[in-house]
Design a protein around this motif. Structure first.
Motif, PDB file in Angstrom:
ATOM      1  N   LEU A   1      -4.870 -48.558   5.897  1.00 61.52           N
ATOM      2  CA  LEU A   1      -5.708 -49.414   5.072  1.00 61.52           C
ATOM      3  C   LEU A   1      -6.761 -50.139   5.904  1.00 61.52           C
ATOM      4  N   SER A   2      -6.386 -50.593   7.089  1.00 64.24           N
ATOM      5  CA  SER A   2      -7.356 -51.290   7.944  1.00 64.24           C
ATOM      6  C   SER A   2      -8.467 -50.354   8.386  1.00 64.24           C
ATOM      7  N   ASN A   3      -8.135 -49.087   8.655  1.00 65.51           N
ATOM      8  CA  ASN A   3      -9.169 -48.123   9.035  1.00 65.51           C
ATOM      9  C   ASN A   3     -10.149 -47.874   7.894  1.00 65.51           C
ATOM     10  N   ILE A   4      -9.631 -47.846   6.661  1.00 63.97           N
ATOM     11  CA  ILE A   4     -10.502 -47.633   5.509  1.00 63.97           C
ATOM     12  C   ILE A   4     -11.394 -48.851   5.280  1.00 63.97           C
ATOM     13  N   ILE A   5     -10.861 -50.045   5.500  1.00 62.10           N
ATOM     14  CA  ILE A   5     -11.678 -51.254   5.388  1.00 62.10           C
ATOM     15  C   ILE A   5     -12.825 -51.217   6.392  1.00 62.10           C
ATOM     16  N   LEU A   6     -12.520 -50.818   7.619  1.00 61.15           N
ATOM     17  CA  LEU A   6     -13.565 -50.722   8.645  1.00 61.15           C
ATOM     18  C   LEU A   6     -14.573 -49.627   8.308  1.00 61.15           C
ATOM     19  N   LEU A   7     -14.095 -48.512   7.754  1.00 58.15           N
ATOM     20  CA  LEU A   7     -15.011 -47.430   7.367  1.00 58.15           C
ATOM     21  C   LEU A   7     -15.947 -47.895   6.266  1.00 58.15           C
ATOM     22  N   GLU A   8     -15.408 -48.557   5.249  1.00 57.26           N
ATOM     23  CA  GLU A   8     -16.251 -49.064   4.159  1.00 57.26           C
ATOM     24  C   GLU A   8     -17.267 -50.069   4.689  1.00 57.26           C
ATOM     25  N   SER A   9     -16.835 -50.946   5.589  1.00 53.64           N
ATOM     26  CA  SER A   9     -17.741 -51.937   6.155  1.00 53.64           C
ATOM     27  C   SER A   9     -18.828 -51.268   6.987  1.00 53.64           C
ATOM     28  N   THR A  10     -18.460 -50.219   7.717  1.00 55.50           N
ATOM     29  CA  THR A  10     -19.442 -49.497   8.524  1.00 55.50           C
ATOM     30  C   THR A  10     -20.488 -48.822   7.650  1.00 55.50           C
ATOM     31  N   LEU A  11     -20.047 -48.168   6.586  1.00 55.09           N
ATOM     32  CA  LEU A  11     -20.979 -47.493   5.684  1.00 55.09           C
ATOM     33  C   LEU A  11     -21.891 -48.500   4.984  1.00 55.09           C
ATOM     34  N   SER A  12     -21.329 -49.631   4.576  1.00 57.09           N
ATOM     35  CA  SER A  12     -22.149 -50.668   3.949  1.00 57.09           C
ATOM     36  C   SER A  12     -23.119 -51.280   4.951  1.00 57.09           C
ATOM     37  N   PHE A  13     -22.684 -51.438   6.185  1.00 55.74           N
ATOM     38  CA  PHE A  13     -23.553 -51.962   7.240  1.00 55.74           C
ATOM     39  C   PHE A  13     -24.764 -51.056   7.449  1.00 55.74           C
ATOM     40  N   LEU A  14     -24.544 -49.744   7.352  1.00 50.34           N
ATOM     41  CA  LEU A  14     -25.628 -48.782   7.532  1.00 50.34           C
ATOM     42  C   LEU A  14     -26.485 -48.617   6.288  1.00 50.34           C
ATOM     43  N   GLY A  15     -26.134 -49.307   5.215  1.00 51.23           N
ATOM     44  CA  GLY A  15     -26.922 -49.230   3.998  1.00 51.23           C
ATOM     45  C   GLY A  15     -26.550 -48.087   3.084  1.00 51.23           C
ATOM     46  N   LEU A  16     -25.426 -47.410   3.355  1.00 50.69           N
ATOM     47  CA  LEU A  16     -25.002 -46.273   2.543  1.00 50.69           C
ATOM     48  C   LEU A  16     -23.820 -46.606   1.647  1.00 50.69           C
ATOM     49  N   GLY A  17     -23.409 -47.867   1.636  1.00 54.71           N
ATOM     50  CA  GLY A  17     -22.315 -48.272   0.770  1.00 54.71           C
ATOM     51  C   GLY A  17     -22.827 -48.736  -0.577  1.00 54.71           C
ATOM     52  N   VAL A  18     -22.116 -49.671  -1.180  1.00 60.29           N
ATOM     53  CA  VAL A  18     -22.531 -50.236  -2.455  1.00 60.29           C
ATOM     54  C   VAL A  18     -23.876 -50.932  -2.266  1.00 60.29           C
ATOM     55  N   GLN A  19     -24.810 -50.656  -3.165  1.00 63.55           N
ATOM     56  CA  GLN A  19     -26.175 -51.125  -2.985  1.00 63.55           C
ATOM     57  C   GLN A  19     -26.367 -52.555  -3.496  1.00 63.55           C
ATOM     58  N   PRO A  20     -27.354 -53.283  -2.908  1.00 59.63           N
ATOM     59  CA  PRO A  20     -27.677 -54.643  -3.347  1.00 59.63           C
ATOM     60  C   PRO A  20     -28.095 -54.640  -4.823  1.00 59.63           C
ATOM     61  N   PRO A  21     -27.900 -55.782  -5.506  1.00 60.69           N
ATOM     62  CA  PRO A  21     -27.504 -57.095  -4.968  1.00 60.69           C
ATOM     63  C   PRO A  21     -25.993 -57.303  -4.873  1.00 60.69           C
ATOM     64  N   THR A  22     -25.190 -56.267  -5.217  1.00 60.86           N
ATOM     65  CA  THR A  22     -23.742 -56.402  -5.122  1.00 60.86           C
ATOM     66  C   THR A  22     -23.347 -56.697  -3.678  1.00 60.86           C
ATOM     67  N   ALA A  23     -22.470 -57.664  -3.497  1.00 58.21           N
ATOM     68  CA  ALA A  23     -22.115 -58.105  -2.147  1.00 58.21           C
ATOM     69  C   ALA A  23     -20.878 -57.376  -1.653  1.00 58.21           C
ATOM     70  N   THR A  24     -20.978 -56.797  -0.462  1.00 55.87           N
ATOM     71  CA  THR A  24     -19.817 -56.342   0.300  1.00 55.87           C
ATOM     72  C   THR A  24     -19.947 -56.926   1.701  1.00 55.87           C
ATOM     73  N   LEU A  25     -18.835 -57.070   2.369  1.00 58.26           N
ATOM     74  CA  LEU A  25     -18.851 -57.735   3.673  1.00 58.26           C
ATOM     75  C   LEU A  25     -19.699 -56.975   4.683  1.00 58.26           C
ATOM     76  N   GLY A  26     -19.567 -55.651   4.708  1.00 56.65           N
ATOM     77  CA  GLY A  26     -20.350 -54.859   5.656  1.00 56.65           C
ATOM     78  C   GLY A  26     -21.839 -54.943   5.400  1.00 56.65           C
ATOM     79  N   ALA A  27     -22.238 -54.911   4.119  1.00 54.64           N
ATOM     80  CA  ALA A  27     -23.660 -55.010   3.783  1.00 54.64           C
ATOM     81  C   ALA A  27     -24.211 -56.373   4.171  1.00 54.64           C
ATOM     82  N   MET A  28     -23.414 -57.428   4.008  1.00 55.63           N
ATOM     83  CA  MET A  28     -23.868 -58.763   4.384  1.00 55.63           C
ATOM     84  C   MET A  28     -24.119 -58.854   5.886  1.00 55.63           C
TER      85      MET A  28
END
Length: 293
Positions: free
Chosen positions: A219-246
């Motif tokens: 589960l921790s690896n998946i959390i980091l993966l989701e945060s990484t993808l959101s950090f790169l701009g490929l996760g859930v798109q704005p204005p929805t907030a995710t920790l990685g995108a922030m």
């Protein structure tokens, strides 16, 4: 045990608490607090996480010069309340990770059991897919899939579900193959038990423990993966907030407004710390060999 409620002393949870050290107990308490905060985000958050106020942009947390009352963690580049966005971002990040981990468990569990009970050809095909998954860095696969199919919530859950399924498949395949050779399975067959009854009554209870431990660890690896993808701009798109995108958006404001990055980054660190420590704790409790030392 002094820090644990007396009513839980003789329960399974009390025994679990007593078996841990201070770091593990801290992880349990902190993890429970974060989970409750994520569930109660609509009640705790004092502002709409998408509401903008350019007059209040880049305000520091309370206690610093220029802070605005009510904005406990300050505001971001668009004047949105950072605490509200962190709570809703934590909620969405945990939801995506749990759904993805559950999907991976279902897929990997099904293929692992199938590989354990089917013939050599099916086993060879499944294990070839497992080896291929292990050989290719999944972050690259996730980037490719999100680039091709988009970054909707459905696609995101499917991508996260494909992360780590091979671990469940390997564990369950090995456990099922080992159990099918045990004397009590042979006795059940001799007594006339059907394959379904053997699977549900004798095999399933003996594979639950390692699967639960693997679920917690992955589960921790998946959390980091989701945060990484959101950090790169490929996760859930704005204005929805995710920790990685922030964190990804706030990195441009690090010199002047570091709190925009620090708040969600510390939440990611805290969540992964809790999940990883609890996963190790569960593994120690589930492994008879480790408990016997």
């Amino acid at each position: 045990m002094t820090a644990f409620p007396m009513i839980a002393r003789n329960t399974a949870l009390g025994a679990f608490w007593a078996s841990g050290d201070r770091i593990q107990r801290l992880a349990l308490v902190l993890g429970a607090a974060l989970a409750l905060a994520a569930l109660a985000a609509p009640l705790i958050a004092g502002f709409d996480p998408t509401a903008q106020s350019l007059i209040s942009r880049l305000r520091p947390p309370l206690g610093f010069e220029g802070a605005r009352p009510g904005h406990w963690l300050g505001t971001d580049e668009l004047g949105r309340d950072l605490l509200s966005r962190c709570l809703y971002g934590l909620r969405l990040t945990l939801s995506l990770a749990l759904m993805g981990a559950t999907l991976g468990l279902m897929l990997g569990g099904l293929l692992g059991v199938l590989a354990g009970v089917a013939g050599k050809r099916i086993d060879a095909v499944i294990m070839t897919a497992v080896d291929t998954q292990i050989a290719i860095p999944f972050t690259l696969v996730a980037l490719f899939m999100l680039s091709v199919f988009g970054s909707s919530l459905t696609v995101m859950v499917l991508v996260l579900g494909l992360a780590g399924w091979e671990q469940y498949a390997r564990i369950l395949r090995g456990e099922v193959m080992r159990l099918m050779q045990m004397p009590f399975i042979e006795a059940a067959r001799a007594a006339g038990a059907s394959p379904l009854r053997i699977a549900l009554t004798h095999v399933l209870p003996n594979v639950v423990s390692p699967v639960v431990v693997q679920f917690t660890l992955s589960l921790s690896n998946i959390i980091l993966l989701e945060s990484t993808l959101s950090f790169l701009g490929l996760g859930v798109q704005p204005p929805t907030a995710t920790l990685g995108a922030m964190v990804g958006v706030g990195r441009d404001y690090m010199p002047n407004a570091p709190w925009i990055v620090l708040a969600p980054a510390l939440l990611i660190l805290a969540v992964t710390f809790c999940v990883q420590i609890l996963g190790d704790w569960l593994r120690d409790r589930a492994d008879v060999r480790l408990r016997a030392r």
